[in-house]
Design an enzyme around this catalytic site. Sequence first.
Site, short mmCIF file in Angstrom:
data_model
loop_
_atom_site.label_atom_id
_atom_site.label_comp_id
_atom_site.label_asym_id
_atom_site.label_seq_id
_atom_site.Cartn_x
_atom_site.Cartn_y
_atom_site.Cartn_z
CG HIS A 87 -1.78 -1.20 1.35
ND1 HIS A 87 -2.95 -1.41 0.65
CD2 HIS A 87 -1.59 -2.33 2.10
CE1 HIS A 87 -3.46 -2.58 0.98
NE2 HIS A 87 -2.64 -3.17 1.85
CD GLU A 144 9.03 10.69 -16.12
OE1 GLU A 144 9.15 11.13 -14.97
OE2 GLU A 144 9.11 11.40 -17.15
#
Length: 462
Positions: free
Chosen positions: A160, A294
């Site tokens: 998480h 990216e």
Amino acid sequence: MKSLWGGRFSEKQDDFFFTFNASFRFDVRLAEVDVIGSMAYARALSRCRIFNEEELARVNAGLEQILQKIRKEPEWLEESLQAGYEDVHSFVEMELTKLVGDLGKRLHTGRSRNDQVATDLRLYVRETIDRFLSTIADLQDSLLKQAEANTHAILPGYTHMQKAQPILFSHYMLSFYEMLKRDASRLKDCRKRVNVMPLGSGALAGNSLSVDREALAKDLGFEGITANSLDATSDRDFALEFLSVSSISMMHLSRLAEDLILYCSDEFKFVRMGDQVSTGSSLMPQKKNPDALELIRGKTGRAYGNLMTLLTVMKGLPSCYNKDMQEDKESLFDSIDSWQICLKVMKLVIDTLTIHPETMLREAHKGYMNATDLADYYVAKGVPFREAHHLVGEIVLHAIKAGQTLGDLPLVEYQRFYPGTDNEVYRAVSLESVLAKKASAGGTAPDRVREALKAARSDLKI
């Protein structure tokens, strides 16, 4: 306009429509496999006495000349794109006819562009798979080298996006090695279904010349032949399977890219990107941007889109070949190109990556990532796990308020929560102990990771 048909038509095709309909601008990359398939088909036709020995020799000599020109003079194909061919098949046949005369026109006897293109695509995808298996192995090798060079580095593990438990950096690198291993396994499995030959199926109903398809398949290196001519010419599930494999693999690359984008940021500083794969800002001189990662993350969306494109093309088609299926190639080729370059760029990223183990270790001491091991300590003292879980939660809350780690909390503070706590608690919550206890198969214990590295290196054989 150079097409393989036209006798039935009385008016000239519109130039604008010809451009819309033609596929040569993108299926030109099938030129080499189209020639190879044509050479094998010529040999099959000779067995059916369509060509005698002398004619076969001339045809194959002409095809060999075209093949060598394709391989050695790439500018020739570029120039040919302006010559008005409808597709790669008309290009090869008409170039052959220039060399051997009317014999070239006999090559297409009994063959349709439907079984021809299906064969070309399978040959092309088969070669692509073999190439990709090597490219994937190269990236796996780079991951192993980083793991082997940083066997003692301790990395905070996250769930998480919150600190969870400490792991070895080598263990982290090995996790992506395993993902790529499954990608390679899926490719090998896909290859089995790719490597089935549709040639000799005709347009949809089969070949009327008694072509020996088994001999033809052996000639082209196929493991078998398609069992149904209609299925052979009108399905592209083998291309869809390849696109699915590429999408899954690109997802793996994107996840690694996302991690490294975070880890090289000033907020983490776990790694530093090499200058070779980074860019700067046109305005902000201090910036060092992880553009390589990216772009990999961004191109993953293209891989998904290409899979969905072909699924959508195929989903509503009636049986037999339909021109819609011409749309299979651009999606397939784009995914091949994107996946190939992303695997190679990720290898370059990993090869030039600098690891900062001291920063990782500092962060690994934060976040109470040894809390589960503290609970295990109390379980060993007879406390049921659910009660131990609650007890440790209270201790962690107390430590947070006191601004202390579990290793710094005084023994007397532990004993306020559980009187039976002794000095062994400090060994239980040390990072070394926490890591060593994760000794189950596949765990992050140093011994297990060393075994995993040895097994991976042996399996990879690079």
